[in-house]
Design a protein around this motif. Sequence first.
Motif, short mmCIF file in Angstrom:
data_model
loop_
_atom_site.label_atom_id
_atom_site.label_comp_id
_atom_site.label_asym_id
_atom_site.label_seq_id
_atom_site.Cartn_x
_atom_site.Cartn_y
_atom_site.Cartn_z
N MET A 1 -37.08 64.19 17.98
CA MET A 1 -36.47 62.67 18.06
C MET A 1 -35.20 62.47 18.94
O MET A 1 -34.57 63.45 18.64
N SER A 2 -35.28 60.98 19.37
CA SER A 2 -34.37 60.75 20.53
C SER A 2 -33.67 59.68 19.69
O SER A 2 -34.07 58.75 19.55
N ILE A 3 -32.54 60.14 20.03
CA ILE A 3 -31.97 58.26 20.24
C ILE A 3 -31.20 57.94 21.67
O ILE A 3 -30.80 58.06 22.23
N ALA A 4 -32.16 56.67 21.36
CA ALA A 4 -31.61 55.55 21.86
C ALA A 4 -30.40 54.57 21.99
O ALA A 4 -30.03 54.67 21.28
N THR A 5 -30.14 54.60 24.00
CA THR A 5 -28.58 54.03 23.22
C THR A 5 -28.44 52.61 24.13
O THR A 5 -29.39 53.09 25.26
N LYS A 6 -27.89 52.21 24.13
CA LYS A 6 -27.71 50.88 24.47
C LYS A 6 -27.16 50.33 25.77
O LYS A 6 -26.64 51.95 26.01
N SER A 7 -27.40 50.18 27.20
CA SER A 7 -27.14 50.09 28.04
C SER A 7 -25.64 49.13 27.33
O SER A 7 -25.17 48.44 27.24
N MET A 8 -24.48 50.14 28.36
CA MET A 8 -23.04 49.88 28.59
C MET A 8 -23.04 48.42 29.56
O MET A 8 -23.89 48.02 30.65
N ASP A 9 -22.02 47.45 28.50
CA ASP A 9 -21.84 45.69 29.45
C ASP A 9 -20.08 46.16 29.41
O ASP A 9 -20.10 46.76 29.05
N ALA A 10 -20.26 44.63 29.58
CA ALA A 10 -18.05 44.77 30.24
C ALA A 10 -17.71 45.13 28.45
O ALA A 10 -16.30 45.55 28.78
N ASP A 11 -18.30 45.34 27.72
CA ASP A 11 -17.57 45.18 26.32
C ASP A 11 -17.14 46.80 26.07
O ASP A 11 -16.06 46.87 25.44
N ASP A 12 -18.35 47.49 26.07
CA ASP A 12 -18.68 48.23 26.17
C ASP A 12 -17.89 49.57 27.23
O ASP A 12 -17.28 50.77 27.33
N MET A 13 -17.16 48.84 28.55
CA MET A 13 -16.36 49.81 29.47
C MET A 13 -15.31 50.31 29.02
O MET A 13 -14.83 49.31 28.70
N ARG A 14 -14.83 51.15 29.33
CA ARG A 14 -13.27 51.70 29.21
C ARG A 14 -12.70 51.34 30.39
O ARG A 14 -12.92 50.93 31.41
N ASP A 15 -11.11 51.34 29.80
CA ASP A 15 -10.13 51.64 31.28
C ASP A 15 -10.67 52.80 32.64
O ASP A 15 -10.62 52.40 33.73
N ALA A 16 -10.71 53.20 31.99
CA ALA A 16 -10.92 54.88 32.87
C ALA A 16 -12.90 54.11 33.59
O ALA A 16 -12.37 55.13 34.78
N ASP A 17 -14.19 53.89 33.44
CA ASP A 17 -14.68 53.65 33.66
C ASP A 17 -14.25 52.21 34.51
O ASP A 17 -14.76 52.34 36.03
N TRP A 18 -13.69 51.47 34.26
CA TRP A 18 -12.75 50.42 35.52
C TRP A 18 -12.26 50.99 36.41
O TRP A 18 -12.77 50.86 37.52
N ALA A 19 -11.34 52.53 36.38
CA ALA A 19 -10.53 52.78 37.24
C ALA A 19 -12.00 53.99 38.59
O ALA A 19 -11.14 53.61 39.41
N ILE A 20 -12.41 54.42 37.53
CA ILE A 20 -13.66 54.99 38.65
C ILE A 20 -14.01 54.25 39.55
O ILE A 20 -14.15 54.52 40.52
N LEU A 21 -14.37 53.12 39.02
CA LEU A 21 -15.74 52.16 40.21
C LEU A 21 -14.67 51.57 40.58
O LEU A 21 -15.33 51.17 41.91
N ASP A 22 -13.14 51.12 41.01
CA ASP A 22 -12.45 50.90 41.31
C ASP A 22 -12.36 51.76 42.96
O ASP A 22 -11.82 51.77 43.86
N VAL A 23 -12.22 53.49 42.57
CA VAL A 23 -12.00 54.14 43.58
C VAL A 23 -13.54 54.37 44.44
O VAL A 23 -13.63 54.40 45.52
N LEU A 24 -14.56 54.58 43.74
CA LEU A 24 -16.03 54.24 44.06
C LEU A 24 -15.72 52.96 45.00
O LEU A 24 -16.54 53.31 46.11
#
Length: 80
Positions: A1-24
Amino acid sequence: MSIATKSMDADDMRDADWAILDVLREGRANAPLIAEEAGYSSQYVRERLGRLKQDNIVKPLGHGIYEINEGKVPDRNHGE
């Protein structure tokens, strides 16, 4: 059985995610460099990169190098 995860939107993004994207946005990088630039541990950056990769927000280029997939980045101002 697989568990589907919904795609991330801006509300799901953490501060670390934004920081990672800023570096990239400055260019391709690996987890240790991103961690150093963003101020997070390499382990946590790798965890978040895995989640961002799952939603195609970043793409692995091989040898631990990632780049941003601009067309898939959620709108940071969404909901504000």
